[in-house]
Design an enzyme around this catalytic site. Structure first.
Site, short mmCIF file in Angstrom:
data_model
loop_
_atom_site.label_atom_id
_atom_site.label_comp_id
_atom_site.label_asym_id
_atom_site.label_seq_id
_atom_site.Cartn_x
_atom_site.Cartn_y
_atom_site.Cartn_z
CG HIS A 1 -0.42 0.28 2.58
ND1 HIS A 1 -0.26 1.37 3.32
CD2 HIS A 1 -0.19 -0.75 3.53
CE1 HIS A 1 0.21 1.12 4.28
NE2 HIS A 1 0.17 -0.11 4.55
CG ASP B 1 2.52 0.30 8.03
OD1 ASP B 1 1.95 0.00 6.81
OD2 ASP B 1 1.63 0.59 8.65
CD GLU C 1 -3.25 -1.33 5.27
OE1 GLU C 1 -3.83 -2.30 5.97
OE2 GLU C 1 -2.81 -0.24 5.76
CD GLU C 2 -1.69 2.35 7.63
OE1 GLU C 2 -2.33 1.63 8.33
OE2 GLU C 2 -0.49 1.97 7.57
CG ASP D 1 0.87 -3.74 4.80
OD1 ASP D 1 1.63 -2.88 5.50
OD2 ASP D 1 -0.30 -3.66 5.36
CG HIS E 1 -0.03 2.56 12.62
ND1 HIS E 1 -1.43 2.23 12.94
CD2 HIS E 1 0.12 2.09 11.47
CE1 HIS E 1 -1.80 1.34 11.96
NE2 HIS E 1 -0.91 1.31 11.23
#
Lengths: 470, 470
Positions: free
Chosen positions: B285, B297, B331-332, B359, B430
């Site tokens: 992503h 990420d 995606e997130e 991912d 994140h």
């Protein structure tokens, strides 16, 4: 913990039967009874969580304590109450005059060749940027030396970036090599016309935390704002430079400098039984930078020396000399509490028989360094026989004693350094990430044991450790 | 890198001499010539820094790319240009409709029993606090289950704190166990009258970085603001609770939700030489959270699948089937690009012969999992003989394929998972600390080799991997 009950009957008997006779004490000048009690003290310290509980209390009930801030005042009140509650014979404070400085906000981002947010923080003592911030092209330097080699006026209107790297070493020795970039970068850049300075953090981590720390301006040179980038952000800035286009940054720092204000050294004593006027000083600094909660720097030291003194007090007999705990104020902004202490106690310094400070984090002690007079050097071996069970090796006779001990050492006070493992210390140093979770209680207990044993033996010794001629 | 010159003469000869005859291919359904080229591909991938260079380019030239933000649009433009420059046969984008959300600022501190600053960040989709923030007493819950057990109205006027901990595992499996606290905490607390929620970060580190992540509200339940505390700050809040006095916090969050907007999936193909209509999909992503630069990420995944496809293209012969790289959008915030792709390509899904997504960071691949039909399972052994030299073990036949592969898997597309070592993945996940320096180029080359080999073998196989009955 009520500790008296823990002393074995045999040990008590030994204490009663073996008075401090010159015959026993003469060869090594520390009586065997004291050596035996030092072994007991070591065991108790390893079994105690007191030093950890003290750091936990300080970082939870006070937290950040920048000199002159409300947190700093809260820390002084906390320390007075804590030392009194721990049963010290005497607790008092002494004034320290300091400049006031507040961090304010810090924002930075690049605007060219690509927009990227940057994590920055002001260095202590920095002036602010103009209202609304400033925008300028970045001039890149790999080191302070490279900046110093730049011609006059070559940085007119620019932001100087200095990217010197710090490396991990067990003794933290790379700090001293890199820190002039932090303290002098602004002055050197301003001399050449720069409008601001960004430095790579003086730190060994690769985390997105900028490391603060004190800087100073030079007389007759414009005062320009200066901030540290986290190491990953310094990497990013350097990568942007490789595109061969101008790198431009926007920098907005809002620190404020106020009028001089006051804070206090906090001092507490366990009074000696035979030579109360002679002092064994174990210190730490009570202040911290404002970003973290000051757990590792220097809550750990506060816990260690406070607990060490309390563990000595809990022995069946008071120490021969006085154990004095000094929680120095305003270490971070220029050892101001240390200077005030040395000045206020100048007359008393000849009666300071040993001084040391715990201010290198929460890692285990791996070495004893001394600074004793040559005729007292055999005493180091007596110290060693009590410290070796803690995994401590013998170092040389040029100990510094700790940052706040400098003025005392200069005045001839004998010092020791219980060198801690600082491999990871500069990962956290002066960052928001300096929090309690980074402290291993077992390691802190080992450090406490080392300080307790060393202070106790110094209190019990016969003779004088003073360096020759001082 | 011009790779053609690297192919040994012997290998080229083998390719020319051994046509893809049914006689050779039948037993295992992957021809030996393809196995030989897979070995060459593996070697080239391990020697290549291409995947790392792609992540470096994305994180330096774009950086944070929250769906719908200017960074997200820049990422789409970057990806189109990068894929075209890498020589893909076809590069295009497809629209994805998304809700717009911006993080704004986040400030929190306790006001009782002691004042302490807290490091927090809003969860994705959170509403703001009232202007000027809110102040309330904290109600403590160790887990979402404990919160759900609280009686109706029992949290009236309070901030609910949920302190569930995540633990390190190689496969990241503890994430699934803890993440409902993040996604459902606000709704569960609001049902009971709470005015806001603080959660312990869903992360395995003890650094002062809060972990963001998407949350959602429940219909008919008030929407209350929700933020994550860094793990050290969650520890601090829990310690403050132990003083037995009310813990009060001030919380100020300023996220903004805007009208629906658009972003784009970016898609590129290496066209197959024999069955161009049959697709091997390797995805990642393109979007990221806004706090870091989205290196781990999922910049790492973008680098891996893009480089893997390019390395396949550089073999002496095109792959038999089409290799399609899909860089999913959004995606997130709920797999929105994946859902849009599956919908837009519904007719084509029966011709998707394999799909997988990278991912899970930048750690080495340690296991191959498949989801093949029973009659195709022997093919997994052929995959394994080419993957074992990379230190990869064989897993089961219930692979998920990756977050964005879910809709394809549900539609019967065969999938594999190349399971990466995720022991440290949730330290960074994140957070602001998800930056390029966390990626080991050698590990990323191993991951790239695994994806390249698996995609290539799937492109060359004879037969069909489809799960029975789908």
């Amino acid at each position: 913990m009520g500790v008296k009950g823990l002393v074995s009957k045999g040990l008590l008997l030994a204490c009663l039967v073996l008075p401090l006779s010159p015959a026993l004490a003469e060869p090594a000048r520390i009586p065997d009874t004291a050596m035996a009690l030092a072994a007991e003290l070591r065991k108790r310290a390893l079994d105690s969580r007191l030093s950890y509980e003290i750091v936990e209390s300080l970082t939870t009930e006070v937290g950040p304590r920048l000199p002159g801030s409300p947190g700093d005042a809260a820390a002084v009140a906390w320390a007075e109450a804590k030392l009194a509650a721990l049963g010290f014979d005497r607790v008092w404070t002494e004034p320290v005059t300091i400049p006031a400085w507040e961090r304010g906000q810090a924002h930075a981002h690049t605007t060219s060749p690509f927009p990227q947010p940057l994590h920055v923080t002001a260095l202590g003592n920095s002036v602010p940027t103009p209202d609304g911030g400033l925008q300028a092209e970045v001039a890149f330097f790999p080191s302070l030396e490279a900046l110093q080699a730049a011609p006059p006026d070559s940085l007119a209107g620019k932001v100087a970036y200095v990217g010197q790297r710090m490396w991990k070493t067990q003794d933290g020795s790379s700090y001293g090599a890199v820190v002039p970039m932090r303290s002098k970068g602004a002055a050197e850049a301003a001399k050449r016309g720069a409008v601001a300075v960004l430095i790579r953090s003086v730190g060994t981590d690769s985390r997105r935390f900028p490391h603060t720390g004190v800087m100073s301006y030079a007389e007759g040179v414009p005062r320009i704002p200066v901030a540290a980038l986290s190491n990953p952000d310094a990497d990013q800035l350097e990568r942007l430079a490789r595109y061969g286009k101008p790198v431009k940054v926007h920098l907005d720092l809002t620190p404020r400098t106020g009028p001089a204000t006051q804070t206090r050294n906090v001092i507490a004593e366990i009074r000696g039984r035979e030579k109360p006027e002679e002092i064994i000083l174990i210190g730490a600094h009570l202040d911290s930078w404002d970003l973290g909660t000051g757990a590792v720097d220097d809550g750990a030291g506060v816990g260690v020396v406070t607990a060490a003194a309390r563990l000595i007090r809990d022995l069946p007999q008071r120490p021969r000399r006085t154990i004095r705990v000094v929680l120095f104020a305003a270490e971070e902004i220029g050892l101001l509490g240390a200077k005030a202490y040395a000045a206020a106690h100048a007359d008393e310094l000849p009666r300071h028989m040993l001084a040391t400070e715990a201010d290198f984090g929460a890692g285990r002690v791996w070495r004893l360094e001394t600074r004793f007079g040559p005729e007292s050097l055999p005493l180091a071996d007596r110290f060693m026989s009590a410290l070796m069970p803690l995994g401590i090796a013998k170092g040389g006779n040029e100990a510094h004693g700790g940052p706040d001990i400098g003025p005392l050492r200069a005045a001839g006070v004998p010092v020791i350094t219980l060198t801690q493992d600082g491999t990871d210390y500069f990962d956290l140093h002066h960052t928001a990430d300096d929090t309690l979770d980074k402290i291993d209680p077992a390691a802190l207990a080992q450090v406490t044991a080392a300080y307790a044993v060393a202070a106790y033996l110094a209190a019990e010794m016969e003779g004088n450790l003073r360096p020759a001629g001082e």
